[in-house]
Design a protein around this motif. Structure first.
Motif, PDB file in Angstrom:
ATOM      1  N   PRO A   1      -6.526   3.366   0.517  1.00 17.75           N
ATOM      2  CA  PRO A   1      -6.965   4.261  -0.170  1.00 17.75           C
ATOM      3  C   PRO A   1      -7.242   4.802  -1.998  1.00 17.75           C
ATOM      4  N   GLN A   2      -5.401   4.268  -2.382  1.00 13.94           N
ATOM      5  CA  GLN A   2      -5.527   4.856  -3.865  1.00 13.94           C
ATOM      6  C   GLN A   2      -3.946   3.804  -4.229  1.00 13.94           C
ATOM      7  N   PRO A   3      -3.888   3.069  -5.259  1.00 11.22           N
ATOM      8  CA  PRO A   3      -2.973   2.194  -5.424  1.00 11.22           C
ATOM      9  C   PRO A   3      -1.218   3.478  -5.089  1.00 11.22           C
ATOM     10  N   ALA A   4      -0.331   2.510  -4.923  1.00 10.05           N
ATOM     11  CA  ALA A   4       1.073   3.234  -5.000  1.00 10.05           C
ATOM     12  C   ALA A   4       2.055   2.561  -5.537  1.00 10.05           C
ATOM     13  N   GLN A   5       2.864   2.918  -6.064  1.00 10.01           N
ATOM     14  CA  GLN A   5       4.097   2.550  -6.828  1.00 10.01           C
ATOM     15  C   GLN A   5       4.641   1.412  -5.394  1.00 10.01           C
TER      16      GLN A   5
ATOM     17  N   LEU B   1      -1.617  -2.126  -4.007  1.00  8.20           N
ATOM     18  CA  LEU B   1      -3.414  -2.158  -3.937  1.00  8.20           C
ATOM     19  C   LEU B   1      -3.433  -2.124  -1.826  1.00  8.20           C
ATOM     20  N   GLY B   2      -2.747  -2.880  -1.753  1.00  9.02           N
ATOM     21  CA  GLY B   2      -3.161  -2.781  -0.406  1.00  9.02           C
ATOM     22  C   GLY B   2      -1.846  -4.448   0.366  1.00  9.02           C
ATOM     23  N   VAL B   3      -2.234  -4.312   1.684  1.00 12.51           N
ATOM     24  CA  VAL B   3      -1.310  -5.373   2.510  1.00 12.51           C
ATOM     25  C   VAL B   3      -2.817  -6.285   3.617  1.00 12.51           C
ATOM     26  N   GLN B   4      -1.619  -7.677   3.476  1.00 13.71           N
ATOM     27  CA  GLN B   4      -2.333  -8.551   3.851  1.00 13.71           C
ATOM     28  C   GLN B   4      -1.961  -9.426   5.022  1.00 13.71           C
ATOM     29  N   GLY B   5      -2.119  -8.601   5.936  1.00 19.66           N
ATOM     30  CA  GLY B   5      -0.723  -8.772   7.015  1.00 19.66           C
ATOM     31  C   GLY B   5       0.170  -8.432   7.018  1.00 19.66           C
TER      32      GLY B   5
ATOM     33  N   ILE C   1       0.080  -5.684  -8.238  1.00 21.00           N
ATOM     34  CA  ILE C   1      -0.636  -5.570  -9.654  1.00 21.00           C
ATOM     35  C   ILE C   1       0.725  -4.928 -10.277  1.00 21.00           C
ATOM     36  N   PRO C   2       0.641  -5.690 -11.344  1.00 24.14           N
ATOM     37  CA  PRO C   2       1.651  -4.836 -12.460  1.00 24.14           C
ATOM     38  C   PRO C   2       1.527  -3.693 -12.580  1.00 24.14           C
ATOM     39  N   ASP C   3       2.334  -3.240 -13.054  1.00 23.45           N
ATOM     40  CA  ASP C   3       2.102  -1.851 -13.220  1.00 23.45           C
ATOM     41  C   ASP C   3       2.446  -1.731 -14.580  1.00 23.45           C
TER      42      ASP C   3
END
Length: 72
Positions: free
Chosen positions: A12-16, A59-63, A69-71
């Motif tokens: 739902p929200q990007p995390a660090q 941003l999320g997870v794939q498997g 993405i770079p911060d």
């Protein structure tokens, strides 16, 4: 920006996260995220490599692989 792969479950929200092993456009690395180390790859191929100690936005997870993405 091209469409993100439909197999990616976006948060739902990007995390660090923090890079543990370098990530490059065509090379997976590793990221420390929520107390664990995960395999990680870029969401798109145009990003510059990130090095250990750098921060990334998760941003999320794939498997079992984080999509980041770079911060900047």
């Amino acid at each position: 920006m091209k469409a993100i792969d439909k197999s990616i479950k976006l948060f739902p929200q990007p995390a660090q996260g923090h890079v543990e092993q370098s990530i490059a456009p065509e090379h997976m690395g590793r990221v420390r995220f929520q107390g664990s180390i995960w395999k990680a790859k870029f969401a798109e191929s145009h990003y510059k490599p990130v090095e250990p100690g750098d921060s990334v936005k998760v941003l999320g997870v794939q498997g079992i692989t984080l999509v980041v993405i770079p911060d900047e």
